[in-house]
Scaffold this motif. Sequence first.
Motif, mmCIF file in Angstrom:
data_model
loop_
_atom_site.group_PDB
_atom_site.id
_atom_site.type_symbol
_atom_site.label_atom_id
_atom_site.label_comp_id
_atom_site.label_asym_id
_atom_site.label_seq_id
_atom_site.Cartn_x
_atom_site.Cartn_y
_atom_site.Cartn_z
ATOM 1 N N GLN A 1 6.658 1.371 5.274
ATOM 2 C CA GLN A 1 5.462 1.346 6.098
ATOM 3 C C GLN A 1 4.771 2.482 5.891
ATOM 4 O O GLN A 1 3.585 2.436 5.549
ATOM 5 N N ASN B 1 3.340 3.683 2.550
ATOM 6 C CA ASN B 1 2.522 2.895 1.962
ATOM 7 C C ASN B 1 1.065 3.033 2.523
ATOM 8 O O ASN B 1 0.102 2.854 1.893
ATOM 9 N N PRO C 1 0.062 2.917 -1.157
ATOM 10 C CA PRO C 1 0.381 1.700 -1.048
ATOM 11 C C PRO C 1 1.305 1.172 -2.573
ATOM 12 O O PRO C 1 1.810 -0.042 -2.186
ATOM 13 N N LYS C 2 1.502 2.070 -3.465
ATOM 14 C CA LYS C 2 2.176 1.437 -4.525
ATOM 15 C C LYS C 2 3.508 1.927 -4.416
ATOM 16 O O LYS C 2 4.255 1.371 -5.414
#
Lengths: 140, 140
Positions: B41, B44, B48-49
């Motif tokens: 979390q 990311n 975010p990848k």
Amino acid sequence: MLSKIEAMCLKKGIRFTGSRKIIAQIIIESNDHPDVDVVLQRANKINPKIGIATVYRTLKLFADNDIIAKHDFAGEEKSRYEDVNDDEHHDHLIDIKTGKVVEFYNEEIEHLKEKIAKDLGYNLVDHRLELYASPIKKDD
Amino acid sequence: MLSKIEAMCLKKGIRFTGSRKIIAQIIIESNDHPDVDVVLQRANKINPKIGIATVYRTLKLFADNDIIAKHDFAGEEKSRYEDVNDDEHHDHLIDIKTGKVVEFYNEEIEHLKEKIAKDLGYNLVDHRLELYASPIKKDD
DNA sequence: TTAACTGCAAAGACTTTGCCAAGTA
DNA sequence: TACTTGGCAAAGTCTTTGCAGTTAA
């Protein structure tokens, strides 16, 4: 004579079936903290029809009722089980070479655990103390 | 300036990639012993990848190299991780109500652990001491 | 009898791994 | 450029669970 496990099943209205009797006996007689597979093996020597699911279910049942203790030692995938006597607590030393488990009890440590929790503002509910060690070699 | 983890990677010839840099930073900055999902979390939010497999692989990589510590607390399914400083050891008290982890160090217990192992004929290699406790309620 | 138990196989939860594109030194 | 990484999904472990036949009280 009723085994402690049988007595507790009776008390809690849990059926003391053939499988459970066998598994209970194995736990009581084993002092090597066997895992599920080992318990299954030993159970199958007495009754080959007992399946792994029953062993898992039965060990969980006993553990949930505090009749046996379940341990997850570091570095081992499977849980191991042992009989427990309400009045006698002990901690474990695990031989990292062989997986052998040695039980020990130390009064000072027990007191310290309580004290540490209290000092931090907590009431001690449970604890886990495990020593991972290798045997001292002696060339005698 | 090199983070301790980056220095370790350099020393061991482990590539310090973008993902690893982010995950290392998260572990260093977190003091709540996050599990894989929490690390993912947080990672990311920065990139975010990054996938869960990378988090698992990276944490395992760091843990295997003793750069971070992996803990499997009783009653919790997922492992939790924390930064380690070579020179500073501590044990854990887990708040069974919230899962909060409090670190503590007690000299006496450290000595006792060594002594117990020795008395049993073993050299202490590692140990695990966890206190599971509930906060003392105060009506003030 | 009848509610609880068991065996089998399928499902779950967490973690690891194979494959190929992508990034690092 | 050469070789390691990383994302995705599939595979692996240990453990739990659904179902239907079986058993204990």
